[in-house]
Design a protein around this motif. Structure first.
Motif, PDB file in Angstrom:
ATOM      1  N   LEU A  89     -12.735 -14.293 -29.331  1.00 43.97           N
ATOM      2  CA  LEU A  89     -11.939 -14.818 -30.443  1.00 43.97           C
ATOM      3  C   LEU A  89     -11.062 -13.722 -31.039  1.00 43.97           C
ATOM      4  O   LEU A  89      -9.909 -13.968 -31.398  1.00 43.97           O
ATOM      5  CB  LEU A  89     -12.841 -15.416 -31.521  1.00 43.97           C
ATOM      6  N   ARG A  90     -11.598 -12.506 -31.125  1.00 45.14           N
ATOM      7  CA  ARG A  90     -10.815 -11.386 -31.652  1.00 45.14           C
ATOM      8  C   ARG A  90      -9.656 -11.025 -30.732  1.00 45.14           C
ATOM      9  O   ARG A  90      -8.679 -10.426 -31.160  1.00 45.14           O
ATOM     10  CB  ARG A  90     -11.702 -10.166 -31.866  1.00 45.14           C
ATOM     11  N   MET A  91      -9.771 -11.370 -29.448  1.00 42.34           N
ATOM     12  CA  MET A  91      -8.685 -11.123 -28.499  1.00 42.34           C
ATOM     13  C   MET A  91      -7.557 -12.143 -28.658  1.00 42.34           C
ATOM     14  O   MET A  91      -6.515 -12.013 -28.035  1.00 42.34           O
ATOM     15  CB  MET A  91      -9.203 -11.186 -27.061  1.00 42.34           C
ATOM     16  N   GLY A  92      -7.804 -13.192 -29.459  1.00 36.90           N
ATOM     17  CA  GLY A  92      -6.758 -14.188 -29.681  1.00 36.90           C
ATOM     18  C   GLY A  92      -6.982 -15.505 -28.976  1.00 36.90           C
ATOM     19  O   GLY A  92      -6.116 -16.381 -28.996  1.00 36.90           O
ATOM     20  N   TRP A  93      -8.130 -15.693 -28.335  1.00 37.12           N
ATOM     21  CA  TRP A  93      -8.437 -16.955 -27.670  1.00 37.12           C
ATOM     22  C   TRP A  93      -9.143 -17.869 -28.657  1.00 37.12           C
ATOM     23  O   TRP A  93      -9.992 -17.427 -29.417  1.00 37.12           O
ATOM     24  CB  TRP A  93      -9.321 -16.710 -26.444  1.00 37.12           C
ATOM     25  N   SER A  94      -8.832 -19.151 -28.628  1.00 37.70           N
ATOM     26  CA  SER A  94      -9.479 -20.099 -29.535  1.00 37.70           C
ATOM     27  C   SER A  94     -10.790 -20.584 -28.915  1.00 37.70           C
ATOM     28  O   SER A  94     -11.022 -20.452 -27.712  1.00 37.70           O
ATOM     29  CB  SER A  94      -8.566 -21.298 -29.799  1.00 37.70           C
ATOM     30  N   ARG A  95     -11.644 -21.171 -29.748  1.00 36.88           N
ATOM     31  CA  ARG A  95     -12.907 -21.722 -29.246  1.00 36.88           C
ATOM     32  C   ARG A  95     -12.648 -22.808 -28.204  1.00 36.88           C
ATOM     33  O   ARG A  95     -13.352 -22.890 -27.210  1.00 36.88           O
ATOM     34  CB  ARG A  95     -13.734 -22.287 -30.393  1.00 36.88           C
ATOM     35  N   ASP A  96     -11.644 -23.648 -28.445  1.00 38.26           N
ATOM     36  CA  ASP A  96     -11.324 -24.712 -27.494  1.00 38.26           C
ATOM     37  C   ASP A  96     -10.871 -24.137 -26.154  1.00 38.26           C
ATOM     38  O   ASP A  96     -11.248 -24.648 -25.097  1.00 38.26           O
ATOM     39  CB  ASP A  96     -10.242 -25.639 -28.059  1.00 38.26           C
ATOM     40  N   GLN A  97     -10.077 -23.073 -26.187  1.00 41.19           N
ATOM     41  CA  GLN A  97      -9.630 -22.449 -24.945  1.00 41.19           C
ATOM     42  C   GLN A  97     -10.816 -21.853 -24.183  1.00 41.19           C
ATOM     43  O   GLN A  97     -10.915 -22.000 -22.959  1.00 41.19           O
ATOM     44  CB  GLN A  97      -8.602 -21.352 -25.235  1.00 41.19           C
ATOM     45  N   ILE A  98     -11.726 -21.210 -24.908  1.00 41.61           N
ATOM     46  CA  ILE A  98     -12.901 -20.621 -24.259  1.00 41.61           C
ATOM     47  C   ILE A  98     -13.762 -21.713 -23.636  1.00 41.61           C
ATOM     48  O   ILE A  98     -14.199 -21.590 -22.486  1.00 41.61           O
ATOM     49  CB  ILE A  98     -13.717 -19.780 -25.270  1.00 41.61           C
ATOM     50  N   ARG A  99     -13.988 -22.800 -24.375  1.00 37.79           N
ATOM     51  CA  ARG A  99     -14.772 -23.920 -23.822  1.00 37.79           C
ATOM     52  C   ARG A  99     -14.120 -24.481 -22.566  1.00 37.79           C
ATOM     53  O   ARG A  99     -14.791 -24.776 -21.579  1.00 37.79           O
ATOM     54  CB  ARG A  99     -14.916 -25.026 -24.866  1.00 37.79           C
ATOM     55  N   TYR A 100     -12.784 -24.658 -22.610  1.00 40.68           N
ATOM     56  CA  TYR A 100     -12.076 -25.212 -21.456  1.00 40.68           C
ATOM     57  C   TYR A 100     -12.165 -24.266 -20.261  1.00 40.68           C
ATOM     58  O   TYR A 100     -12.410 -24.709 -19.133  1.00 40.68           O
ATOM     59  CB  TYR A 100     -10.615 -25.494 -21.813  1.00 40.68           C
ATOM     60  N   LEU A 101     -12.005 -22.967 -20.480  1.00 38.13           N
ATOM     61  CA  LEU A 101     -12.093 -22.008 -19.384  1.00 38.13           C
ATOM     62  C   LEU A 101     -13.500 -21.961 -18.790  1.00 38.13           C
ATOM     63  O   LEU A 101     -13.666 -21.737 -17.593  1.00 38.13           O
ATOM     64  CB  LEU A 101     -11.660 -20.625 -19.866  1.00 38.13           C
ATOM     65  N   LEU A 102     -14.516 -22.197 -19.620  1.00 39.22           N
ATOM     66  CA  LEU A 102     -15.886 -22.302 -19.105  1.00 39.22           C
ATOM     67  C   LEU A 102     -16.050 -23.581 -18.296  1.00 39.22           C
ATOM     68  O   LEU A 102     -16.674 -23.583 -17.235  1.00 39.22           O
ATOM     69  CB  LEU A 102     -16.892 -22.264 -20.250  1.00 39.22           C
ATOM     70  N   LYS A 103     -15.476 -24.664 -18.800  1.00 38.93           N
ATOM     71  CA  LYS A 103     -15.595 -25.970 -18.136  1.00 38.93           C
ATOM     72  C   LYS A 103     -14.973 -25.954 -16.746  1.00 38.93           C
ATOM     73  O   LYS A 103     -15.552 -26.478 -15.793  1.00 38.93           O
ATOM     74  CB  LYS A 103     -14.933 -27.043 -18.998  1.00 38.93           C
ATOM     75  N   ILE A 104     -13.789 -25.342 -16.609  1.00 36.52           N
ATOM     76  CA  ILE A 104     -13.129 -25.322 -15.305  1.00 36.52           C
ATOM     77  C   ILE A 104     -13.547 -24.109 -14.468  1.00 36.52           C
ATOM     78  O   ILE A 104     -12.987 -23.833 -13.420  1.00 36.52           O
ATOM     79  CB  ILE A 104     -11.593 -25.381 -15.440  1.00 36.52           C
ATOM     80  N   ARG A 105     -14.527 -23.365 -14.949  1.00 36.27           N
ATOM     81  CA  ARG A 105     -15.148 -22.246 -14.240  1.00 36.27           C
ATOM     82  C   ARG A 105     -14.219 -21.067 -13.984  1.00 36.27           C
ATOM     83  O   ARG A 105     -14.311 -20.405 -12.963  1.00 36.27           O
ATOM     84  CB  ARG A 105     -15.777 -22.727 -12.943  1.00 36.27           C
ATOM     85  N   VAL A 106     -13.337 -20.820 -14.931  1.00 40.91           N
ATOM     86  CA  VAL A 106     -12.529 -19.601 -14.881  1.00 40.91           C
ATOM     87  C   VAL A 106     -13.372 -18.450 -15.417  1.00 40.91           C
ATOM     88  O   VAL A 106     -13.370 -17.359 -14.872  1.00 40.91           O
ATOM     89  CB  VAL A 106     -11.224 -19.759 -15.691  1.00 40.91           C
ATOM     90  N   LEU A 107     -14.119 -18.703 -16.486  1.00 40.73           N
ATOM     91  CA  LEU A 107     -15.043 -17.723 -17.048  1.00 40.73           C
ATOM     92  C   LEU A 107     -16.452 -18.016 -16.553  1.00 40.73           C
ATOM     93  O   LEU A 107     -16.816 -19.175 -16.358  1.00 40.73           O
ATOM     94  CB  LEU A 107     -15.027 -17.779 -18.574  1.00 40.73           C
ATOM     95  N   CYS A 108     -17.232 -16.973 -16.377  1.00 39.99           N
ATOM     96  CA  CYS A 108     -18.619 -17.123 -15.944  1.00 39.99           C
ATOM     97  C   CYS A 108     -19.532 -16.552 -17.023  1.00 39.99           C
ATOM     98  O   CYS A 108     -19.798 -15.351 -17.048  1.00 39.99           O
ATOM     99  CB  CYS A 108     -18.856 -16.393 -14.630  1.00 39.99           C
TER     100      CYS A 108
END
Length: 134
Positions: A29-48
Motif C-alpha cells: 500500500l505504501r508503494m501506491g497499490w490499492s487493496r483492490d489492485q492487490i486482491r486482483y493481482l492475487l486472484k489472477i496469480r500475478v503475486l504469490c
C-alpha cells in the motif's frame, strides 16, 4: 515521487542463514497499490502470497515485479497486456534464474522480457533472436 520499501519494512521468516525477507500488504500500500489492485493481482496469480502464521506475506520478487509493472504502466503499456505478460513470466523464467532477474521493457509496441542473454515475448513465449548489425 516514487515510493519505496525501506529495509526496516520487511521482517524475517525462518532462522539462521535461511531467513527470508518478507513484506506485508501494508508495505505494498505504501508503494501506491490499492487493496483492490492487490486482491486482483492475487486472484489472477500475478503475486504469490504465503501465509506465515496469521499474516499474508509477499516475497522480494513480488516487490520487484510490482515496481517493474508500475514503471511499464507509466510508460503507457496497456494494463491487460501487462498483467497477462507478468502472469506468464513465472513459468517462462530460464532455469537457474528467478523472477527478480528478469527485466521487462516496452519496445515497439511489444513487451520484451530479458534474462541473461535470452530475450523473449512473455505474452506468447516467442524467442527473440539477435539481429546482426551491418
Amino acid at each position: 515521487m516514487e515510493s519505496f520499501i525501506s529495509a526496516e519494512a520487511g521482517f524475517g521468516v525462518g532462522g539462521g542463514e535461511t531467513t527470508l525477507k518478507c513484506f506485508r500488504a501494508s508495505d505494498l500500500l505504501r508503494m501506491g497499490w490499492s487493496r483492490d489492485q492487490i486482491r486482483y493481482l492475487l486472484k489472477i496469480r500475478v503475486l504469490c502470497a504465503e501465509k506465515v502464521g496469521i499474516r499474508v506475506v509477499f516475497r522480494f520478487g513480488d516487490l520487484v515485479l510490482l515496481r517493474m509493472m508500475r514503471r511499464l504502466r507509466n510508460e503507457g503499456v496497456p494494463v491487460r497486456r501487462l498483467y497477462r505478460a507478468v502472469r506468464n513470466l513465472r513459468a517462462q523464467v530460464p532455469e537457474g534464474s528467478s523472477v527478480e532477474s528478469v527485466t521487462l521493457s516496452w519496445e515497439g509496441g511489444c513487451l520484451v522480457a530479458s534474462c541473461r542473454a535470452k530475450r523473449w515475448l512473455p505474452e506468447t513465449n516467442q524467442l527473440l533472436l539477435p539481429w546482426p548489425e551491418e
